[in-house]
Scaffold this active site. Structure first.
Site, PDB file in Angstrom:
ATOM      1  N   ASP A  49       0.852  -1.190   0.000  1.00  0.00           N
ATOM      2  CA  ASP A  49       0.000   0.000   0.000  1.00  0.00           C
ATOM      3  C   ASP A  49       0.885   1.236   0.000  1.00  0.00           C
ATOM      4  O   ASP A  49       2.085   1.158   0.279  1.00  0.00           O
ATOM      5  CB  ASP A  49      -0.932  -0.003   1.208  1.00  0.00           C
ATOM      6  CG  ASP A  49      -0.174   0.180   2.526  1.00  0.00           C
ATOM      7  OD1 ASP A  49       0.833  -0.521   2.726  1.00  0.00           O
ATOM      8  OD2 ASP A  49      -0.581   1.016   3.358  1.00  0.00           O
TER       9      ASP A  49
ATOM     10  N   GLU B   3       0.056  -0.793   5.858  1.00  0.00           N
ATOM     11  CA  GLU B   3       1.125  -0.215   6.680  1.00  0.00           C
ATOM     12  C   GLU B   3       0.979   1.299   6.813  1.00  0.00           C
ATOM     13  O   GLU B   3       1.152   1.858   7.897  1.00  0.00           O
ATOM     14  CB  GLU B   3       2.482  -0.578   6.086  1.00  0.00           C
ATOM     15  CG  GLU B   3       3.669  -0.297   7.014  1.00  0.00           C
ATOM     16  CD  GLU B   3       4.179   1.128   6.961  1.00  0.00           C
ATOM     17  OE1 GLU B   3       4.854   1.559   7.919  1.00  0.00           O
ATOM     18  OE2 GLU B   3       3.907   1.836   5.958  1.00  0.00           O
TER      19      GLU B   3
END
Length: 459
Positions: free
Chosen positions: A92, A154
């Site tokens: 991500d 994250e």
């Protein structure tokens, strides 16, 4: 495979690494459906799965975690009895923070002045390119069992993989864990990140009046909530910029690499004539001491503001917690400090946000020694030891879950990358040399390692 051959293979693979990165950057994989469609994250996951399966990770799979993000796992079996190495990455990215602030398209890899630009080019898709390039260069000749784990949230910090790791330790257990979500002290300066500051955020709200009141009629005697909040926030630092939260030690010193002030000024884009803050060295201030930052304040904006005494104001405060300091204790100290300096008996309330403990990685052992040698060979110069101001809560989870594993942080995210900011970029030479170092590590680690936790696949 000797060093020269491996170096040559990595160099030959750099056009493929650029293609990989260009394809990854196209995915707007921000794990927040309010900002981007879930399909963007799912497309990134599918791309990563295909890429690793092509490299022999036949069991590569995606798992929906507790926060809705997808974690990626898989493995390539090594020789019988070989140690296990876990390669971490996250797939991500941060939101772009405004397309108009970028000098090239956010979601298109663009080469400019020798660097590759695009959101995620460094953090952390550049590190995925490192893993892929290293494994391709080895062509099945790694001397270890390789495991992969990719995190899908994250940047949002919602803890999906942290929960997954505890529930499925057999998929992540390893003798050595390489966290590819850091970077060198500078381009061409190989570095290991051995500490991470933790985090302890709060929101503070100050209330003084039942409603906003005309400043001409009531200003002077009416308690201004915004003025109260400003005075409280001003006590978090002294006139030199040192943190002054009652009960928190702010005198620790950093024993690793020194961060030259002029380099820091350039890295941090400090304006000409503006001083750096704090009485310690730059390394002390950013890696070894607590730091409170006001992230935002709720109050009337300048445009549209009226002549009124404010009844209510709120701020969000980010407290970075250095190694050796308990994050919960630090959060408590921050709250009690602000409560004690609240003026005029104003009403004050606090909301706690998530707490992340500081982290200290491996600084000795066979994996540490092997990776240090690999970085030295790849770069042709000594390896530096640095800290990071950021926090990666997963590191603490992995350390608790796998206490025998050596955990090390490295990667392509040097300061010029401007991760989390507009115009994020990566220096392709960093991808090449970090990939070579990782390939050397995967080739050589078994000769130094004593297989332990990583070769057992069950609790």
């Amino acid at each position: 495979m000797d060093d020269a051959t491996l170096r040559e293979r990595v160099a030959e693979l750099m056009p493929r690494a650029k293609t990989d990165l260009a394809e990854m950057v196209r995915f707007r994989s921000v794990h927040d459906p309010q900002q981007f469609p879930v399909d963007e994250c799912d497309g990134m996951v599918d791309w990563v799965l295909r890429a690793f399966r092509e490299l022999g990770v036949d069991d590569a799979a995606a798992h929906v975690t507790s926060d809705g993000s997808k974690a990626i796992t898989g493995s390539i079996p090594g020789p019988e009895g070989a140690p296990t190495v876990l390669l971490y990455f996250h797939h991500d990215v941060q939101p772009p923070l405004g397309d108009d602030e970028w000098d090239s398209p956010v979601w298109e890899l663009t080469e400019r002045n020798g660097r590759w630009y695009g959101r995620g080019a460094a953090d952390c898709k550049g590190n995925i390119a490192v893993h892929l390039t290293a494994l391709r260069a080895l062509a099945g000749e790694a001397g270890v069992t390789v495991k992969i784990v990719g995190e899908g949230s994250e940047e949002q910090g919602t803890g999906g993989l942290e929960d997954f790791a505890v529930r499925h330790p057999e998929l992540l257990r390893a003798d050595a864990i390489l966290i590819a979500d850091s970077g060198n002290f500078a381009v061409g300066a190989p570095s290991l990140t051995t500490t991470l500051r933790g985090i302890a955020n709060i929101e503070v709200t100050v209330e003084t009046l039942g409603s906003a009141m005309h400043s001409g009629m009531f200003g002077g005697a009416a308690p201004d909530a915004l003025a109260a909040l400003i005075s409280m926030l001003a006590t978090l630092r002294d006139e030199h910029g040192n943190t002054t939260i009652t009960g928190l030690d702010a005198d620790a010193e950093w024993s690793g690499v020194a961060y030259p002030p002029e380099r820091f000024r350039a890295d941090a884009t400090v304006l000409d004539g503006v001083d750096l803050v704090g009485s310690g060295s730059v390394s002390d201030m950013v890696w070894a001491r607590p730091a409170a930052t006001v992230l935002g304040i709720d109050c009337p904006p300048v445009v549209g503001s009226s002549a009124a005494v404010q009844p209510r104001a709120r701020a969000r405060i980010n407290l970075r917690v250095p190694p050796g300091m308990d994050a919960v204790y630090a959060q408590d100290a921050l709250i009690e400090h602000l409560r004690s300096v609240t003026p005029w008996n104003a009403r004050v309330s606090f909301e706690r946000e998530a707490v992340g403990s500081p982290f200290v990685g491996s600084t000795s052992g066979p994996a540490y020694e092997t990776l240090t040698d690999a970085l030295r060979t790849a770069y042709g110069t000594d390896v530096l030891i640095q800290g990071q101001g950021g926090s990666i809560p997963l590191c603490n989870v992995l350390q608790t879950t796998f206490p025998e594993a050596e955990i090390m942080l490295f990667g392509v995210e040097e300061p010029q990358c401007l991760i989390h900011a507009p115009n994020e970029s990566v220096d392709p030479s960093e991808i090449e040399r970090i990939a070579l170092a990782e390939a050397l590590f995967l080739r050589d680690f078994a000769a130094r390692a004593t297989p332990s936790a990583g070769t057992a696949d069950a609790d």
